[in-house]
Design a protein around this motif. Structure first.
Motif, PDB file in Angstrom:
ATOM      1  N   ALA A  75       0.831  -1.210   0.000  1.00  0.00           N
ATOM      2  CA  ALA A  75       0.000   0.000   0.000  1.00  0.00           C
ATOM      3  C   ALA A  75       0.864   1.258   0.000  1.00  0.00           C
ATOM      4  O   ALA A  75       0.565   2.222  -0.734  1.00  0.00           O
ATOM      5  CB  ALA A  75      -0.931  -0.004   1.211  1.00  0.00           C
ATOM      6  N   ASP A  76       1.935   1.270   0.772  1.00  0.00           N
ATOM      7  CA  ASP A  76       2.852   2.416   0.794  1.00  0.00           C
ATOM      8  C   ASP A  76       3.496   2.624  -0.573  1.00  0.00           C
ATOM      9  O   ASP A  76       3.626   3.753  -1.048  1.00  0.00           O
ATOM     10  CB  ASP A  76       3.946   2.226   1.849  1.00  0.00           C
ATOM     11  N   PHE A  77       3.892   1.541  -1.201  1.00  0.00           N
ATOM     12  CA  PHE A  77       4.509   1.635  -2.523  1.00  0.00           C
ATOM     13  C   PHE A  77       3.513   2.213  -3.530  1.00  0.00           C
ATOM     14  O   PHE A  77       3.851   3.097  -4.321  1.00  0.00           O
ATOM     15  CB  PHE A  77       4.996   0.267  -2.996  1.00  0.00           C
ATOM     16  N   GLN A  78       2.281   1.693  -3.497  1.00  0.00           N
ATOM     17  CA  GLN A  78       1.268   2.193  -4.426  1.00  0.00           C
ATOM     18  C   GLN A  78       0.984   3.669  -4.201  1.00  0.00           C
ATOM     19  O   GLN A  78       0.839   4.429  -5.157  1.00  0.00           O
ATOM     20  CB  GLN A  78      -0.022   1.377  -4.297  1.00  0.00           C
ATOM     21  N   LEU A  79       0.908   4.068  -2.959  1.00  0.00           N
ATOM     22  CA  LEU A  79       0.658   5.472  -2.654  1.00  0.00           C
ATOM     23  C   LEU A  79       1.806   6.345  -3.158  1.00  0.00           C
ATOM     24  O   LEU A  79       1.577   7.367  -3.808  1.00  0.00           O
ATOM     25  CB  LEU A  79       0.480   5.674  -1.143  1.00  0.00           C
ATOM     26  N   ALA A  80       3.021   5.928  -2.893  1.00  0.00           N
ATOM     27  CA  ALA A  80       4.182   6.746  -3.253  1.00  0.00           C
ATOM     28  C   ALA A  80       4.476   6.755  -4.752  1.00  0.00           C
ATOM     29  O   ALA A  80       4.877   7.776  -5.294  1.00  0.00           O
ATOM     30  CB  ALA A  80       5.417   6.258  -2.499  1.00  0.00           C
ATOM     31  N   HIS A  81       4.260   5.632  -5.420  1.00  0.00           N
ATOM     32  CA  HIS A  81       4.690   5.532  -6.813  1.00  0.00           C
ATOM     33  C   HIS A  81       3.554   5.570  -7.835  1.00  0.00           C
ATOM     34  O   HIS A  81       3.816   5.751  -9.027  1.00  0.00           O
ATOM     35  CB  HIS A  81       5.514   4.252  -7.010  1.00  0.00           C
ATOM     36  N   ILE A  82       2.320   5.371  -7.402  1.00  0.00           N
ATOM     37  CA  ILE A  82       1.213   5.364  -8.351  1.00  0.00           C
ATOM     38  C   ILE A  82       0.257   6.529  -8.084  1.00  0.00           C
ATOM     39  O   ILE A  82      -0.024   7.335  -8.971  1.00  0.00           O
ATOM     40  CB  ILE A  82       0.457   4.021  -8.299  1.00  0.00           C
ATOM     41  N   LEU A  83      -0.214   6.635  -6.862  1.00  0.00           N
ATOM     42  CA  LEU A  83      -1.202   7.669  -6.550  1.00  0.00           C
ATOM     43  C   LEU A  83      -0.595   9.056  -6.398  1.00  0.00           C
ATOM     44  O   LEU A  83      -1.164  10.035  -6.883  1.00  0.00           O
ATOM     45  CB  LEU A  83      -1.975   7.299  -5.282  1.00  0.00           C
ATOM     46  N   ALA A  84       0.535   9.168  -5.746  1.00  0.00           N
ATOM     47  CA  ALA A  84       1.130  10.483  -5.512  1.00  0.00           C
ATOM     48  C   ALA A  84       1.437  11.226  -6.812  1.00  0.00           C
ATOM     49  O   ALA A  84       1.113  12.415  -6.924  1.00  0.00           O
ATOM     50  CB  ALA A  84       2.377  10.362  -4.644  1.00  0.00           C
ATOM     51  N   PRO A  85       2.030  10.575  -7.817  1.00  0.00           N
ATOM     52  CA  PRO A  85       2.250  11.297  -9.071  1.00  0.00           C
ATOM     53  C   PRO A  85       0.946  11.743  -9.746  1.00  0.00           C
ATOM     54  O   PRO A  85       0.887  12.829 -10.319  1.00  0.00           O
ATOM     55  CB  PRO A  85       2.995  10.281  -9.952  1.00  0.00           C
ATOM     56  N   LYS A  86      -0.092  10.914  -9.645  1.00  0.00           N
ATOM     57  CA  LYS A  86      -1.385  11.298 -10.225  1.00  0.00           C
ATOM     58  C   LYS A  86      -1.976  12.495  -9.484  1.00  0.00           C
ATOM     59  O   LYS A  86      -2.498  13.418 -10.098  1.00  0.00           O
ATOM     60  CB  LYS A  86      -2.368  10.122 -10.182  1.00  0.00           C
ATOM     61  N   ILE A  87      -1.910  12.457  -8.166  1.00  0.00           N
ATOM     62  CA  ILE A  87      -2.424  13.570  -7.364  1.00  0.00           C
ATOM     63  C   ILE A  87      -1.647  14.839  -7.679  1.00  0.00           C
ATOM     64  O   ILE A  87      -2.227  15.912  -7.832  1.00  0.00           O
ATOM     65  CB  ILE A  87      -2.357  13.230  -5.858  1.00  0.00           C
ATOM     66  N   HIS A  88      -0.343  14.703  -7.795  1.00  0.00           N
ATOM     67  CA  HIS A  88       0.488  15.871  -8.104  1.00  0.00           C
ATOM     68  C   HIS A  88       0.127  16.437  -9.479  1.00  0.00           C
ATOM     69  O   HIS A  88       0.034  17.646  -9.661  1.00  0.00           O
ATOM     70  CB  HIS A  88       1.965  15.499  -8.051  1.00  0.00           C
ATOM     71  N   ALA A  89      -0.079  15.551 -10.450  1.00  0.00           N
ATOM     72  CA  ALA A  89      -0.375  15.996 -11.815  1.00  0.00           C
ATOM     73  C   ALA A  89      -1.773  16.598 -11.929  1.00  0.00           C
ATOM     74  O   ALA A  89      -1.982  17.576 -12.642  1.00  0.00           O
ATOM     75  CB  ALA A  89      -0.222  14.832 -12.789  1.00  0.00           C
ATOM     76  N   LEU A  90      -2.736  15.999 -11.234  1.00  0.00           N
ATOM     77  CA  LEU A  90      -4.120  16.432 -11.373  1.00  0.00           C
ATOM     78  C   LEU A  90      -4.585  17.346 -10.247  1.00  0.00           C
ATOM     79  O   LEU A  90      -5.666  17.918 -10.329  1.00  0.00           O
ATOM     80  CB  LEU A  90      -5.045  15.204 -11.427  1.00  0.00           C
ATOM     81  N   GLY A  91      -3.795  17.472  -9.216  1.00  0.00           N
ATOM     82  CA  GLY A  91      -4.212  18.188  -8.014  1.00  0.00           C
ATOM     83  C   GLY A  91      -4.552  19.644  -8.227  1.00  0.00           C
ATOM     84  O   GLY A  91      -5.585  20.119  -7.753  1.00  0.00           O
ATOM     85  N   LYS A  92      -3.732  20.366  -8.955  1.00  0.00           N
ATOM     86  CA  LYS A  92      -3.962  21.796  -9.159  1.00  0.00           C
ATOM     87  C   LYS A  92      -5.263  22.034  -9.921  1.00  0.00           C
ATOM     88  O   LYS A  92      -6.063  22.888  -9.541  1.00  0.00           O
ATOM     89  CB  LYS A  92      -2.783  22.425  -9.901  1.00  0.00           C
ATOM     90  N   ASP A  93      -5.460  21.283 -10.988  1.00  0.00           N
ATOM     91  CA  ASP A  93      -6.690  21.438 -11.769  1.00  0.00           C
ATOM     92  C   ASP A  93      -7.919  21.064 -10.939  1.00  0.00           C
ATOM     93  O   ASP A  93      -8.958  21.725 -11.017  1.00  0.00           O
ATOM     94  CB  ASP A  93      -6.638  20.590 -13.033  1.00  0.00           C
ATOM     95  N   PHE A  94      -7.791  20.021 -10.141  1.00  0.00           N
ATOM     96  CA  PHE A  94      -8.914  19.598  -9.303  1.00  0.00           C
ATOM     97  C   PHE A  94      -9.254  20.660  -8.263  1.00  0.00           C
ATOM     98  O   PHE A  94     -10.424  21.001  -8.075  1.00  0.00           O
ATOM     99  CB  PHE A  94      -8.575  18.270  -8.614  1.00  0.00           C
ATOM    100  N   LEU A  95      -8.243  21.209  -7.599  1.00  0.00           N
ATOM    101  CA  LEU A  95      -8.485  22.258  -6.601  1.00  0.00           C
ATOM    102  C   LEU A  95      -9.060  23.515  -7.244  1.00  0.00           C
ATOM    103  O   LEU A  95      -9.972  24.145  -6.686  1.00  0.00           O
ATOM    104  CB  LEU A  95      -7.195  22.587  -5.849  1.00  0.00           C
ATOM    105  N   ARG A  96      -8.577  23.868  -8.408  1.00  0.00           N
ATOM    106  CA  ARG A  96      -9.091  25.034  -9.121  1.00  0.00           C
ATOM    107  C   ARG A  96     -10.567  24.825  -9.469  1.00  0.00           C
ATOM    108  O   ARG A  96     -11.407  25.712  -9.295  1.00  0.00           O
ATOM    109  CB  ARG A  96      -8.282  25.308 -10.382  1.00  0.00           C
ATOM    110  N   LYS A  97     -10.891  23.636  -9.932  1.00  0.00           N
ATOM    111  CA  LYS A  97     -12.282  23.322 -10.294  1.00  0.00           C
ATOM    112  C   LYS A  97     -13.183  23.388  -9.068  1.00  0.00           C
ATOM    113  O   LYS A  97     -14.276  23.959  -9.115  1.00  0.00           O
ATOM    114  CB  LYS A  97     -12.355  21.932 -10.932  1.00  0.00           C
ATOM    115  N   CYS A  98     -12.744  22.810  -7.947  1.00  0.00           N
ATOM    116  CA  CYS A  98     -13.538  22.847  -6.705  1.00  0.00           C
ATOM    117  C   CYS A  98     -13.733  24.290  -6.237  1.00  0.00           C
ATOM    118  O   CYS A  98     -14.835  24.670  -5.814  1.00  0.00           O
ATOM    119  CB  CYS A  98     -12.862  22.031  -5.610  1.00  0.00           C
ATOM    120  N   PHE A  99     -12.691  25.100  -6.322  1.00  0.00           N
ATOM    121  CA  PHE A  99     -12.757  26.506  -5.915  1.00  0.00           C
ATOM    122  C   PHE A  99     -13.759  27.263  -6.778  1.00  0.00           C
ATOM    123  O   PHE A  99     -14.607  28.005  -6.274  1.00  0.00           O
ATOM    124  CB  PHE A  99     -11.359  27.139  -6.025  1.00  0.00           C
TER     125      PHE A  99
END
Length: 144
Positions: free
Chosen positions: A112-136
């Motif tokens: 689970a730690d590996f998946q979070l660090a290597h799979i989910l974290a890059p996706k969150i980083h890539a999509l995070g700004k657009d997602f937060l902007r959309k929510c705002f």
């Protein structure tokens, strides 16, 4: 006497199953984590080798296969493992099952730690700004 032989056969069967689980776990674990699992496998193999030879109905005495108990205790103590001299068969099976279960849980956490660090974290980083902007935008657009 038949009951003792039946108990021994059941013990051998359960121990063999636990050994298969542990051997598979060694392959799944990291090198550092697999050391203690491999040590348990070696201990279980030594115990299986002594079952037919040892007429003692007491505990899992490994002295005949691995050397004096004092040497075993010293090695285990240096590695921070709790030493338990001469457990009964039931105690050994229960302790082994608990040990392997905790090792499996740790492996699940590692995955689970590996998946979070290597799979989910890059996706969150890539999509995070657009997602937060959309929510705002949605939040403050609805308030007007």
């Amino acid at each position: 006497k038949d009951d003792d032989e039946e108990c021994l056969t059941k013990f051998e069967n359960v121990l063999a199953l636990l050994m298969r689980v542990a051997e598979a776990l060694v392959l799944l674990e990291s090198e550092e984590r697999s050391v203690t699992t491999a040590q348990w496998v070696d201990c279980a193999k030594a115990l299986m080798n002594t079952l037919g030879k040892n007429e003692n109905q007491g505990g899992a005495d490994l002295e005949h296969e691995t050397g004096p108990k004092d040497e075993i205790d010293q090695v285990l103590n240096l590695q921070g493992v709790i030493v338990w001299n001469n457990p009964t068969r039931k105690e050994f099976i229960l302790a082994s099952t608990s040990f392997l279960h905790s090792k499996i849980e740790q492996s699940q956490l590692d995955v689970a730690d590996f998946q979070l660090a290597h799979i989910l974290a890059p996706k969150i980083h890539a999509l995070g700004k657009d997602f937060l902007r959309k929510c705002f935008e949605e939040k403050f657009r609805d308030d007007k």
